[in-house]
Design a protein around this motif. Structure first.
Motif, short mmCIF file in Angstrom:
data_model
loop_
_atom_site.label_atom_id
_atom_site.label_comp_id
_atom_site.label_asym_id
_atom_site.label_seq_id
_atom_site.Cartn_x
_atom_site.Cartn_y
_atom_site.Cartn_z
N GLN A 169 0.82 -1.22 0.00
CA GLN A 169 0.00 0.00 0.00
C GLN A 169 0.85 1.26 0.00
OE1 GLN A 169 -2.44 -1.01 3.45
NE2 GLN A 169 -4.24 -1.24 2.15
N VAL A 170 1.92 1.28 0.80
CA VAL A 170 2.73 2.50 0.86
C VAL A 170 3.55 2.69 -0.41
CG1 VAL A 170 2.82 2.63 3.37
CG2 VAL A 170 4.58 1.32 2.16
N VAL A 171 3.97 1.58 -1.03
CA VAL A 171 4.66 1.69 -2.31
C VAL A 171 3.70 2.24 -3.36
CG1 VAL A 171 5.76 0.40 -4.21
CG2 VAL A 171 6.39 -0.09 -1.84
N GLY A 172 2.47 1.73 -3.36
CA GLY A 172 1.45 2.24 -4.28
C GLY A 172 1.18 3.71 -4.05
N GLU A 173 1.18 4.13 -2.80
CA GLU A 173 0.94 5.54 -2.48
C GLU A 173 2.05 6.43 -3.03
OE1 GLU A 173 -0.43 8.10 1.47
OE2 GLU A 173 -0.11 5.93 1.59
N ASN A 174 3.28 5.91 -3.05
CA ASN A 174 4.38 6.65 -3.66
C ASN A 174 4.10 6.95 -5.12
OD1 ASN A 174 7.21 7.09 -2.19
ND2 ASN A 174 6.21 5.34 -1.25
N TYR A 175 3.59 5.97 -5.83
CA TYR A 175 3.29 6.17 -7.26
C TYR A 175 2.14 7.15 -7.46
CZ TYR A 175 6.63 2.68 -8.76
OH TYR A 175 7.80 2.00 -9.01
N LEU A 176 1.18 7.14 -6.55
CA LEU A 176 0.07 8.10 -6.64
C LEU A 176 0.58 9.53 -6.48
CD1 LEU A 176 -2.67 6.23 -4.55
CD2 LEU A 176 -2.50 6.41 -7.04
N GLU A 177 1.51 9.73 -5.56
CA GLU A 177 2.08 11.07 -5.36
C GLU A 177 2.94 11.49 -6.55
OE1 GLU A 177 1.16 13.05 -3.20
OE2 GLU A 177 0.19 11.77 -1.72
N LEU A 178 3.66 10.53 -7.14
CA LEU A 178 4.47 10.83 -8.34
C LEU A 178 3.56 11.20 -9.51
CD1 LEU A 178 7.18 8.01 -8.12
CD2 LEU A 178 7.51 10.46 -7.74
N ALA A 179 2.41 10.55 -9.61
CA ALA A 179 1.46 10.88 -10.68
C ALA A 179 0.96 12.32 -10.52
CB ALA A 179 0.28 9.91 -10.66
N ASP A 180 0.69 12.74 -9.28
CA ASP A 180 0.26 14.12 -9.04
C ASP A 180 1.38 15.11 -9.38
OD1 ASP A 180 -2.22 13.29 -8.23
OD2 ASP A 180 -1.76 13.34 -6.09
N TYR A 181 2.62 14.72 -9.09
CA TYR A 181 3.78 15.56 -9.43
C TYR A 181 3.88 15.74 -10.94
CZ TYR A 181 8.58 17.36 -9.09
OH TYR A 181 9.71 18.14 -9.17
N LEU A 182 3.66 14.65 -11.67
CA LEU A 182 3.72 14.69 -13.13
C LEU A 182 2.59 15.56 -13.69
CD1 LEU A 182 5.06 13.74 -15.72
CD2 LEU A 182 3.68 11.65 -15.61
N ARG A 183 1.43 15.57 -13.05
CA ARG A 183 0.33 16.42 -13.51
C ARG A 183 0.68 17.90 -13.37
NH1 ARG A 183 -2.60 12.21 -10.87
NH2 ARG A 183 -3.73 10.96 -12.43
N ILE A 184 1.37 18.23 -12.29
CA ILE A 184 1.81 19.63 -12.13
C ILE A 184 2.80 19.98 -13.23
CG2 ILE A 184 2.94 21.28 -10.59
CD1 ILE A 184 2.00 19.52 -8.24
N LYS A 185 3.72 19.06 -13.51
CA LYS A 185 4.70 19.28 -14.57
C LYS A 185 4.00 19.48 -15.92
CE LYS A 185 9.07 18.75 -13.07
NZ LYS A 185 10.22 19.58 -13.51
N ALA A 186 2.95 18.71 -16.14
CA ALA A 186 2.24 18.79 -17.42
C ALA A 186 1.64 20.18 -17.63
CB ALA A 186 1.14 17.73 -17.48
N THR A 187 1.28 20.85 -16.54
CA THR A 187 0.66 22.17 -16.65
C THR A 187 1.61 23.20 -17.25
OG1 THR A 187 -0.58 21.59 -14.65
CG2 THR A 187 -0.73 23.87 -15.37
N TYR A 188 2.91 22.97 -17.14
CA TYR A 188 3.89 23.88 -17.74
C TYR A 188 3.73 23.93 -19.26
CZ TYR A 188 6.71 24.69 -13.55
OH TYR A 188 7.17 25.10 -12.32
N TYR A 189 3.12 22.91 -19.85
CA TYR A 189 2.99 22.83 -21.30
C TYR A 189 1.63 23.34 -21.79
CZ TYR A 189 7.17 20.02 -20.84
OH TYR A 189 8.44 19.60 -20.53
N THR A 190 0.92 24.04 -20.90
CA THR A 190 -0.30 24.72 -21.32
C THR A 190 0.03 26.15 -21.74
OG1 THR A 190 -0.73 25.36 -19.03
CG2 THR A 190 -1.77 23.34 -19.82
N LYS A 191 -0.96 26.85 -22.29
CA LYS A 191 -0.71 28.21 -22.77
C LYS A 191 -0.71 29.19 -21.61
CE LYS A 191 -1.90 31.09 -26.72
NZ LYS A 191 -2.76 31.21 -27.92
N ASN A 192 0.34 30.00 -21.53
CA ASN A 192 0.50 31.04 -20.51
C ASN A 192 0.27 30.54 -19.08
OD1 ASN A 192 0.90 33.01 -22.57
ND2 ASN A 192 -1.33 33.18 -22.84
N PRO A 193 1.05 29.56 -18.65
CA PRO A 193 0.88 29.06 -17.28
C PRO A 193 1.39 30.07 -16.25
CG PRO A 193 2.78 28.03 -18.29
CD PRO A 193 2.12 28.86 -19.36
N ASP A 194 0.92 29.95 -15.00
CA ASP A 194 1.40 30.79 -13.90
C ASP A 194 2.65 30.12 -13.33
OD1 ASP A 194 1.90 32.16 -11.56
OD2 ASP A 194 -0.21 32.41 -11.05
#
Length: 753
Positions: A169-194
């Motif tokens: 469960q805790v290893v799985g939770e690590n991957y869930l947090e990494l997925a959220d980190y990747l989503r934040i990174k993805a936002t950099y590739y939108t138009k005019n991000p903050d």
């Protein structure tokens, strides 16, 4: 937000698993006792079960087992002593002082015993006026002891049946947090991000990832079945965790010049395709995390290679239209970004392959790592550590004093007849639950507890007013209990809401018709406890976050210097750097960055007059993040095994190390020799610019080739990017040194005042 995915994350998490276990351990015996007509007489049995259940924090089996055993014995003794002393006011006050201080101070030995100490004080609060034990103290205390022992038995049975469950469960939770980190990174590739807001989100997410990784290290590296056994499952779990750390490293290294990227490619379709691709990858990683948490079979939906090829096709199409000697460097930058995304894709594909549980791959796993070196430092259980913290310089000592004083004030207030408080316990419990070592945490929990209590009381009142069917009430009680124990660690206000509901319903089963009295007492006690906690936290030996800034800056500066030097040694091939040393240096830099970021976030919640040089601290956190990220990016080239003779690594190492040393020397208040200042201004003799000009000249003289090699990057692109990274690290290090100079001038001025 994908609500279906969020629900699955919660339903497969360790929190709901733990909540269900505690709730069923409480409810099943209660139903049996109720059927026998003994629930009122044996009410202390489920109460003991709930207290011991709350001390079961995630961690290695042996530590959990030992803490539960300690809880069973200690809680029984506290209940017995408190009940025996109830008639002696002087002894009660002495009891509050001794127990309050001791059980708060044992937090010096780590979070596990800090939680145990807090629950021990809750037990004291419950039994302090003797209303639960009645006249037969020994019989009542024994019933309470049996309830405590019951949860220990349940724990032993469940963990023997599912020895790998928590680790998975805790290893799985690590991957869930990494997925959220990747989503934040993805936002950099939108138009005019903050960009500023995204950077703050990344830093906050890094803190969460760091905390999860620390917890997972302790569980995975100290669970005998995982470290010592050679089963496929144990090896896979170990490898999945190590690969999650490598994936985080890859995500951290994908730091780019996003502003320039948006300026150049903002109008193309390329950035949108990258954004969608990263979100798709994040969703797949989320599904992997859910499957690990729930012990489910993971099925990959997306073919990453096909999707990545579409992005490269878009890149080459745009390149065929815009490429020239003037745009060469821009396309080299984008090519490098695509290569980093490719590296992340390769890492994710490897993780999915490992998760497929190929026995051959599992048996070949031999990390050669000394796992003990990667574990968080914990104080040993000896009296010297305890005694050495008897000082106002110790945060644990100051916290213990605050808790003791707050409990004394709360108990004294509860004795005022004019307030009409039936029992003192809920005021004391409120104080224990809210009062934390950090003022910012105390302030936040105070508000959450107030909101949760009011909302929960209103909902419970409505339920009891309109619902009379015992079976329905029992179902609501069980559901509320499960939600309370499940949400307690990460959604405190919701946990308090459900706690209030199940407490109201519990009292209604025991004493029907007293809902108005419970409603009044619960709200009044919460308000009094919250007020006492706020005043004590603010005025009695407070620990403001700004007092921790300098120490955390020192640690982060030192670890970043060590990490950078090791990476440069990899380029220079001076010594053979083993993988363990590299992982340790990387871990230290990332953890120290997260601790510094966490300190800054808490500082924002401190009173305005205690937010000293907030903007300067924020600038230091930002520059530290960039130095760590750029160094991590540099390490990917260093570990590639390629040679880059065009770059003067020797002088770059001297130059940047000197600048980082200047910052470190300022922080540690050490005199710096003139040689270091000179070294920070030397000019490395790179050949990158000459090669770049030569390539531009070639482009102007000949037709541009439309040759497409999607997963290859030219040597010139690599050395240009390495050169840019080195320049960025130096520029940021220089900015950081100036920030510290300003910060220390302020510190000196404040000290003189």
């Amino acid at each position: 937000m994908n609500y279906s995915s969020e629900l699955k994350k919660f339903l497969t998490s360790q929190y709901i698993y733990s909540g269900v276990r505690i709730a069923l351990a409480i409810v099943i015996p209660s139903i049996i006792l109720a059927q026998l007509g003994l629930l009122k007489e044996f009410f202390l049995f489920p109460l003991g079960t709930s207290f011991v259940g709350l001390t079961d924090q995630q961690g290695p089996f042996i530590r959990r087992r030992n803490t539960l055993l300690l809880s069973v014995v200690t809680f029984f003794l506290i209940a017995l002593i408190a009940s025996l002393l109830k008639e002696y006011p002087f002894a009660v006050y002495l009891e509050i002082i001794i127990f309050g201080f001791f059980f708060s101070m044992i937090g010096v030995y780590g979070l596990r015993l800090a939680v145990f100490g807090s629950i021990a004080l809750v037990v004291l609060s419950i039994f302090i006026d003797g209303h639960l034990t009645g006249n037969d103290i020994f019989r009542s205390s024994f019933i309470f002891f049996l309830g405590c022992l019951w949860f220990f038995i349940v724990f032993m049975i469940v963990t023997r049946l599912q020895p790998y469950k928590l680790a998975s469960q805790v290893v799985g939770e690590n991957y869930l947090e990494l997925a959220d980190y990747l989503r934040i990174k993805a936002t950099y590739y939108t138009k005019n991000p903050d960009f500023d807001a995204l950077l703050n989100q990344l830093i906050a997410q890094q803190v969460k990832i760091k905390n999860h990784q620390e917890d997972t290290r302790e569980i995975v590296f100290k669970t005998r079945q995982i470290v010592n056994e050679s089963t496929t499952q144990s090896r896979i779990l170990m490898l999945m965790f190590l690969n999650s750390i490598d994936l985080y490293d890859k995500l951290l290294t994908s730091e780019n010049d996003y502003k320039r990227m948006n300026e150049v490619f903002g109008e193309s379709k390329l950035l949108g395709k990258i954004h969608d691709y990263l979100l798709t990858m994040a969703d797949e990683i989320t599904n992997l995390g859910i499957s690990l948490q729930g012990s489910l079979t993971f099925r990959q939906i997306t073919n990453f290679d096909e999707e990545l090829k579409k992005i490269y096709d878009e890149f080459f199409e745009y390149r065929s239209q815009k490429f020239s000697s003037d745009t060469l460097e821009d396309f080299m930058m984008m090519r490098q970004i695509l290569m980093r995304i490719t590296e992340i894709t390769d890492e994710v594909n490897l993780i999915f392959k490992v998760n497929s549980q190929d026995p051959k791959l599992a048996k070949s796993l031999s990390t050669g790592l000394d796992y003990s070196k990667f574990l968080p430092k914990e104080e040993k259980l000896n009296h010297k550590v305890f005694i050495s913290n008897f000082s106002l310089d110790s945060g644990h000592f100051r916290h213990a004093v605050r808790v003791t004083i707050a409990l004394l004030i709360g108990y004294i207030v509860s004795r005022f007849a004019i307030l009409g408080i039936g029992h003192s316990y809920w005021i004391l419990i409120t104080i224990i639950a809210i009062l934390k070592p950090a003022y910012s945490t105390t302030k936040h929990r105070n508000l959450l507890r107030l909101y949760g209590t009011v909302a929960g009381a209103v909902i419970a009142y409505i339920i009891l007013y309109f619902v009379n069917e015992p079976t329905v009430l029992l179902i609501i009680l069980l559901a509320s209990m499960i939600m309370c124990f499940s949400l307690l660690k990460f959604h405190y206000s919701w946990a308090v809401l459900f706690m209030t509901i199940y407490i109201f319903l519990s009292f209604n089963f025991l004493k029907p018709g007293n809902v108005n009295l419970i409603f009044k007492d619960r709200l009044l006690d919460t308000l009094i406890g919250g007020a006492v906690t706020f005043l004590v936290a603010y005025f009695i030996l407070p620990v403001w976050e700004h007092t921790q800034n300098l120490a955390l800056m020192k640690k982060s500066s030192k670890s970043n210097l060590g990490y950078f030097r090791l990476v440069m040694d990899l380029f220079l091939k001076k010594n053979k750097i083993d993988d363990q040393d590299f992982r340790l240096k990387r871990k230290n830099a990332i953890i120290d960055l997260a601790n510094l970021s966490d300190n800054f976030q808490r500082m924002i919640s401190d009173p305005k007059n205690q937010q000293r040089k907030l903007e300067t601290v924020h600038q230091f956190v930002t520059t530290t993040h960039l130095i760590t990220a750029y160094t991590a990016s540099l390490s990917q080239y260093a570990k590639s095994g390629h040679d880059f003779p065009e770059i003067d690594f020797e002088n770059w190492k001297i130059k940047i190390s000197a600048e980082l040393l200047r910052t470190s020397s300022l922080l540690f208040q050490k005199d710096l020799d003139e040689q270091t200042r000179i070294e920070s201004h030397i000019k490395p003799e790179d050949q990158v610019k000459d090669l770049l000009e030569k390539r531009k000249a070639e482009i102007e003289k000949q037709d541009i080739s439309d040759e497409r090699k999607p997963f290859a990057v030219s040597h010139l692109t690599e050395i240009k990017n390495i050169n840019e990274l080195l320049e960025l690290i130096y520029d940021v290090a220089k900015d950081q040194r100036k920030i510290i100079e300003e910060y220390l001038i302020y510190q000196s001025t404040m000290a003189r005042q």
